[in-house]
Design an enzyme around this catalytic site. Structure first.
Site, PDB file in Angstrom:
ATOM      1  N   THR A  38      -6.631   3.479  -2.470  1.00 25.40           N
ATOM      2  CA  THR A  38      -6.461   2.512  -1.310  1.00 25.40           C
ATOM      3  C   THR A  38      -7.784   1.785  -1.031  1.00 25.40           C
ATOM      4  O   THR A  38      -8.839   2.379  -1.472  1.00 25.40           O
ATOM      5  CB  THR A  38      -5.997   3.510   0.132  1.00 25.40           C
ATOM      6  OG1 THR A  38      -6.313   2.722   1.088  1.00 25.40           O
ATOM      7  CG2 THR A  38      -7.090   4.814   0.145  1.00 25.40           C
ATOM      8  N   ASP A  39      -7.430   0.624  -0.408  1.00 21.70           N
ATOM      9  CA  ASP A  39      -8.589  -0.147   0.118  1.00 21.70           C
ATOM     10  C   ASP A  39      -9.687   0.647   1.173  1.00 21.70           C
ATOM     11  O   ASP A  39     -10.643   0.203   1.383  1.00 21.70           O
ATOM     12  CB  ASP A  39      -8.275  -1.541   0.716  1.00 21.70           C
ATOM     13  CG  ASP A  39      -7.283  -1.442   1.797  1.00 21.70           C
ATOM     14  OD1 ASP A  39      -6.987  -0.141   2.264  1.00 21.70           O
ATOM     15  OD2 ASP A  39      -6.829  -2.565   2.573  1.00 21.70           O
ATOM     16  N   GLU A  40      -8.812   1.683   1.716  1.00 20.71           N
ATOM     17  CA  GLU A  40      -9.589   2.526   2.836  1.00 20.71           C
ATOM     18  C   GLU A  40     -10.940   3.242   2.360  1.00 20.71           C
ATOM     19  O   GLU A  40     -11.718   3.592   3.219  1.00 20.71           O
ATOM     20  CB  GLU A  40      -8.770   3.385   3.710  1.00 20.71           C
ATOM     21  CG  GLU A  40      -7.525   2.538   4.140  1.00 20.71           C
ATOM     22  CD  GLU A  40      -6.641   3.169   5.187  1.00 20.71           C
ATOM     23  OE1 GLU A  40      -7.346   3.989   6.025  1.00 20.71           O
ATOM     24  OE2 GLU A  40      -5.473   2.883   5.491  1.00 20.71           O
ATOM     25  N   TYR A  75      -8.812  10.793   6.084  1.00 24.03           N
ATOM     26  CA  TYR A  75      -7.756  10.285   5.018  1.00 24.03           C
ATOM     27  C   TYR A  75      -8.583   9.336   3.933  1.00 24.03           C
ATOM     28  O   TYR A  75      -8.407   9.814   2.636  1.00 24.03           O
ATOM     29  CB  TYR A  75      -6.862   9.492   5.619  1.00 24.03           C
ATOM     30  CG  TYR A  75      -5.893   8.532   4.701  1.00 24.03           C
ATOM     31  CD1 TYR A  75      -5.119   8.940   3.882  1.00 24.03           C
ATOM     32  CD2 TYR A  75      -6.087   7.265   4.493  1.00 24.03           C
ATOM     33  CE1 TYR A  75      -4.468   8.419   2.941  1.00 24.03           C
ATOM     34  CE2 TYR A  75      -5.320   6.470   3.841  1.00 24.03           C
ATOM     35  CZ  TYR A  75      -4.502   6.896   2.731  1.00 24.03           C
ATOM     36  OH  TYR A  75      -3.964   6.344   1.764  1.00 24.03           O
ATOM     37  N   LYS A  79      -9.034  10.462   0.051  1.00 23.12           N
ATOM     38  CA  LYS A  79      -8.665   9.557  -1.035  1.00 23.12           C
ATOM     39  C   LYS A  79      -9.862   9.213  -2.002  1.00 23.12           C
ATOM     40  O   LYS A  79      -9.693   9.176  -3.134  1.00 23.12           O
ATOM     41  CB  LYS A  79      -8.004   8.376  -0.547  1.00 23.12           C
ATOM     42  CG  LYS A  79      -6.576   8.507   0.186  1.00 23.12           C
ATOM     43  CD  LYS A  79      -5.328   9.104  -0.880  1.00 23.12           C
ATOM     44  CE  LYS A  79      -5.213   8.067  -1.847  1.00 23.12           C
ATOM     45  NZ  LYS A  79      -4.006   8.472  -2.629  1.00 23.12           N
TER      46      LYS A  79
HETATM   47  P1  NAD Z   1       4.003   8.747   1.872  1.00 19.24           P
HETATM   48  O1  NAD Z   1       3.630   9.561   2.852  1.00 19.24           O
HETATM   49  O2  NAD Z   1       5.214   7.885   2.211  1.00 19.24           O
HETATM   50  O3  NAD Z   1       4.618   9.638   0.697  1.00 19.24           O
HETATM   51  C1  NAD Z   1       3.778  10.629   0.258  1.00 19.24           C
HETATM   52  C2  NAD Z   1       4.640  11.401  -0.705  1.00 19.24           C
HETATM   53  O4  NAD Z   1       3.887  12.602  -1.370  1.00 19.24           O
HETATM   54  C3  NAD Z   1       5.656  12.183  -0.107  1.00 19.24           C
HETATM   55  O5  NAD Z   1       6.844  11.842  -0.670  1.00 19.24           O
HETATM   56  C4  NAD Z   1       5.404  13.431   0.070  1.00 19.24           C
HETATM   57  O6  NAD Z   1       6.440  14.639   0.214  1.00 19.24           O
HETATM   58  C5  NAD Z   1       4.713  13.909  -1.038  1.00 19.24           C
HETATM   59  N1  NAD Z   1       3.552  14.833  -1.056  1.00 19.24           N
HETATM   60  C6  NAD Z   1       2.778  15.233   0.178  1.00 19.24           C
HETATM   61  N2  NAD Z   1       2.228  16.159  -0.381  1.00 19.24           N
HETATM   62  C7  NAD Z   1       2.358  16.583  -1.582  1.00 19.24           C
HETATM   63  C8  NAD Z   1       1.787  17.614  -2.275  1.00 19.24           C
HETATM   64  N3  NAD Z   1       1.201  18.443  -2.055  1.00 19.24           N
HETATM   65  N4  NAD Z   1       2.583  17.946  -3.551  1.00 19.24           N
HETATM   66  C9  NAD Z   1       3.423  17.028  -3.976  1.00 19.24           C
HETATM   67  N5  NAD Z   1       3.857  15.740  -3.129  1.00 19.24           N
HETATM   68  C10 NAD Z   1       3.333  15.975  -2.119  1.00 19.24           C
HETATM   69  O7  NAD Z   1       3.005   7.837   1.108  1.00 19.24           O
HETATM   70  P2  NAD Z   1       2.912   6.320   0.611  1.00 19.24           P
HETATM   71  O8  NAD Z   1       2.682   5.560   1.861  1.00 19.24           O
HETATM   72  O9  NAD Z   1       4.309   6.153  -0.095  1.00 19.24           O
HETATM   73  O10 NAD Z   1       1.325   6.272  -0.208  1.00 19.24           O
HETATM   74  C11 NAD Z   1       1.620   6.619  -1.615  1.00 19.24           C
HETATM   75  C12 NAD Z   1       0.337   6.636  -2.255  1.00 19.24           C
HETATM   76  O11 NAD Z   1      -0.303   5.439  -1.852  1.00 19.24           O
HETATM   77  C13 NAD Z   1      -0.461   7.627  -1.562  1.00 19.24           C
HETATM   78  O12 NAD Z   1      -1.400   8.002  -2.508  1.00 19.24           O
HETATM   79  C14 NAD Z   1      -1.603   6.637  -0.615  1.00 19.24           C
HETATM   80  O13 NAD Z   1      -2.762   7.058  -0.430  1.00 19.24           O
HETATM   81  C15 NAD Z   1      -1.594   5.443  -1.449  1.00 19.24           C
HETATM   82  N6  NAD Z   1      -1.517   4.158  -0.566  1.00 19.24           N
HETATM   83  C16 NAD Z   1      -0.635   3.908   0.445  1.00 19.24           C
HETATM   84  C17 NAD Z   1      -0.697   2.742   1.319  1.00 19.24           C
HETATM   85  C18 NAD Z   1      -0.201   2.433   2.390  1.00 19.24           C
HETATM   86  O14 NAD Z   1      -0.109   1.304   2.943  1.00 19.24           O
HETATM   87  N7  NAD Z   1       1.206   3.156   2.385  1.00 19.24           N
HETATM   88  C19 NAD Z   1      -1.674   1.548   0.729  1.00 19.24           C
HETATM   89  C20 NAD Z   1      -2.385   1.760  -0.402  1.00 19.24           C
HETATM   90  C21 NAD Z   1      -2.611   3.071  -0.744  1.00 19.24           C
HETATM   91  P1  TYD Z   2      -1.419   2.021   9.859  1.00 17.65           P
HETATM   92  O1  TYD Z   2      -0.094   1.514   9.847  1.00 17.65           O
HETATM   93  O2  TYD Z   2      -1.494   3.463  10.427  1.00 17.65           O
HETATM   94  O3  TYD Z   2      -2.220   1.684   8.526  1.00 17.65           O
HETATM   95  P2  TYD Z   2      -3.681   2.183   8.319  1.00 17.65           P
HETATM   96  O4  TYD Z   2      -4.575   2.745   9.523  1.00 17.65           O
HETATM   97  O5  TYD Z   2      -3.769   2.736   7.049  1.00 17.65           O
HETATM   98  O6  TYD Z   2      -4.489   0.810   8.302  1.00 17.65           O
HETATM   99  O7  TYD Z   2      -2.115   1.111  11.024  1.00 17.65           O
HETATM  100  C1  TYD Z   2      -1.991  -0.023  10.702  1.00 17.65           C
HETATM  101  C2  TYD Z   2      -2.922  -0.968  11.895  1.00 17.65           C
HETATM  102  O8  TYD Z   2      -2.149  -0.823  13.123  1.00 17.65           O
HETATM  103  C3  TYD Z   2      -4.150   0.092  12.169  1.00 17.65           C
HETATM  104  O9  TYD Z   2      -5.341  -1.096  12.507  1.00 17.65           O
HETATM  105  C4  TYD Z   2      -3.944   0.725  13.514  1.00 17.65           C
HETATM  106  C5  TYD Z   2      -2.804   0.044  14.233  1.00 17.65           C
HETATM  107  N1  TYD Z   2      -1.883   0.641  14.758  1.00 17.65           N
HETATM  108  C6  TYD Z   2      -1.748   0.534  16.232  1.00 17.65           C
HETATM  109  O10 TYD Z   2      -2.495  -0.206  16.852  1.00 17.65           O
HETATM  110  N2  TYD Z   2      -0.851   1.341  16.870  1.00 17.65           N
HETATM  111  C7  TYD Z   2      -0.165   2.314  16.191  1.00 17.65           C
HETATM  112  O11 TYD Z   2       0.546   3.124  16.696  1.00 17.65           O
HETATM  113  C8  TYD Z   2      -0.152   2.350  14.980  1.00 17.65           C
HETATM  114  C9  TYD Z   2       0.764   3.537  14.054  1.00 17.65           C
HETATM  115  C10 TYD Z   2      -1.275   1.528  14.191  1.00 17.65           C
END
Ligand code: NAD
Ligand code: TYD
Length: 341
Positions: free
Chosen positions: A126-128, A150, A154
């Site tokens: 992730t970019d985080e 988090y 990561k």
């Molecule tokens: P999500 O929370 O929707 O899904 C996570 C999945 O992982 C779920 O299906 C969960 O059951 C499974 N999981 C959790 N713990 C587990 C374990 N111990 N063993 C096996 N499975 C397990 O997450 P997402 O938003 O789909 O993100 C997927 C990946 O992409 C993550 O690695 C996240 O860090 C990365 N990512 C997410 C974003 C975003 O904006 N959502 C952006 C950049 C990177």
């Molecule tokens: P989020 O979707 O949790 O993603 P991330 O923290 O990974 O960027 O949040 C996106 C942005 O929105 C972040 O700056 C936090 C803000 N946010 C709120 O202001 N209120 C909320 O209830 C949530 C969930 C997020």
């Protein structure tokens, strides 16, 4: 590449990747391995559940014996690791599961993969990991300054992938996606949370002044980006997958309300998230050089996403009745009680 293990494939982005891979590569076997935590949902995989080149195995990525059994059973040659605890607010409430899955889980997958001599390992990051950036764009060689549990977990997971490449010569690639949105996203993240709350005329808790900036990437673009890096990325390298759609949170919120025809008075300014990163931004030049680019403009993607939540209440209403309610109370009850419109 023939037998690909996709961990976390029942989650938001992992399931988009599974759906994409099953359709795009009938010659590959796609095995989804997922613990089915609160965020894992087999409904996300219904579109592929009857496909011949798709299998599901339930298990924890940090459970060495089960990982080993599944790797052997399906003769896995490729791993794409999406499995993670993924919500910053939950990591602030309790980091424990984040270390277990995002750090230890990544290590176990790498270690078992190494033992069995698999081919490519793709770590989805992730970019985080770069942390807050005031201006400009983070590039792949910039230093890591993760600010939430988090982001730190990561960073730990992907640094372990790097170490396995350098120390043991494993074939690893890393993707760093920006904030992703689209259908099937668990309604705790900003866009699906605010969309589903606004549909029900409930308050939208905007943290702080709402002037934080995120770079929004449509989920199908993210899935295609991981596919591109998996196939064409140079071993040992990391690739930013940037949405190239930077927006203030307050703008995103306003746009959701406009699409739904709901009043701005639903917005509540609530006390800020602890350690809240102000801005994320990355350059996607390196992934673009591989031939990938984000295709969805934010306005188009957001409209499609909001429409999807309007048309698929069957998917999110049952989620919001369950475990979500406990989290909601813990995260928002006090904040909303002291909020202003
Ligand atoms: P999500 O929370 O929707 O899904 C996570 C999945 O992982 C779920 O299906 C969960 O059951 C499974 N999981 C959790 N713990 C587990 C374990 N111990 N063993 C096996 N499975 C397990 O997450 P997402 O938003 O789909 O993100 C997927 C990946 O992409 C993550 O690695 C996240 O860090 C990365 N990512 C997410 C974003 C975003 O904006 N959502 C952006 C950049 C990177
Ligand atoms: P989020 O979707 O949790 O993603 P991330 O923290 O990974 O960027 O949040 C996106 C942005 O929105 C972040 O700056 C936090 C803000 N946010 C709120 O202001 N209120 C909320 O209830 C949530 C969930 C997020």
């Amino acid at each position: 590449m023939k037998n690909i293990l996709v961990t976390g494939g029942a989650g938001f982005i992992g399931s988009a990747f599974v759906r994409h891979m099953v359709a795009a590569y009938p010659e590959y076997n796609i095995i989804c391995y997922d613990k089915l935590t609160y965020a894992g949902n087999l409904d996300n995989l219904l579109p592929v559940s009857d496909e011949e080149n798709y299998q599901f195995e339930r298990g924890d990525v940090a459970d060495r014996l089960t990982v080993e059994r599944v790797l052997k059973r399906y003769a896995i040659d490729t791993i794409v690791n999406f499995a993670a605890e993924s919500h910053v607010d939950r990591s602030i409430l309790d980091p424990d599961a984040f270390i277990h899955t995002d750090v230890v889980g990544a290590y176990i997958l790498l270690d078992e993969g190494k033992k069995l001599g698999i081919g490519r390992f793709c770590q989805v990051s992730t970019d985080e990991v770069y942390g807050d950036i005031d201006d400009g764009e983070s590039a792949e060689d910039d230093r890591f300054l993760p600010n939430s549990p988090y982001a730190a977990s990561k960073a730990g997971g992907e640094l372990m992938a790097r170490a396995y490449a350098v120390t043991y010569g494993m074939d690893t690639v890393i993707t760093r996606g920006s904030n992703t949105y689209g259908p099937y996203q668990y309604p705790e993240k900003l866009i699906p949370f605010f969309t589903t709350e606004a549909i029900d005329d409930r308050p939208l808790p905007l943290y702080g002044d709402g002037k934080q900036i995120r770079d929004w990437l449509y989920v199908d673009d993210h899935a295609r980006g991981v596919d591109r890096v998996l196939h064409d990325g140079v071993s040992g390298e990391a690739y930013n997958l940037a949405g190239e759609n930077q927006r203030y949170n307050v703008e995103v919120t306003r746009r959701i309300l406009e699409i739904l025809g709901k009043p701005a008075s639903l917005v509540r300014h609530v006390p800020d998230r602890e350690g809240h990163d102000r801005r994320y931004a990355m350059t996607a030049a390196k992934a673009r050089a591989l031939g990938w680019k984000p295709q969805f403009d934010f306005d188009v993607g957001l409209q499609a996403t909001v429409n999807w939540y309007l048309e698929n209440e069957w998917w999110w209403r049952k989620i919001k009745k369950g475990e979500f309610l406990d989290f909601y109370r813990q995260q928002y009850a006090e904040r909303l009680a002291t909020s202003e419109s």
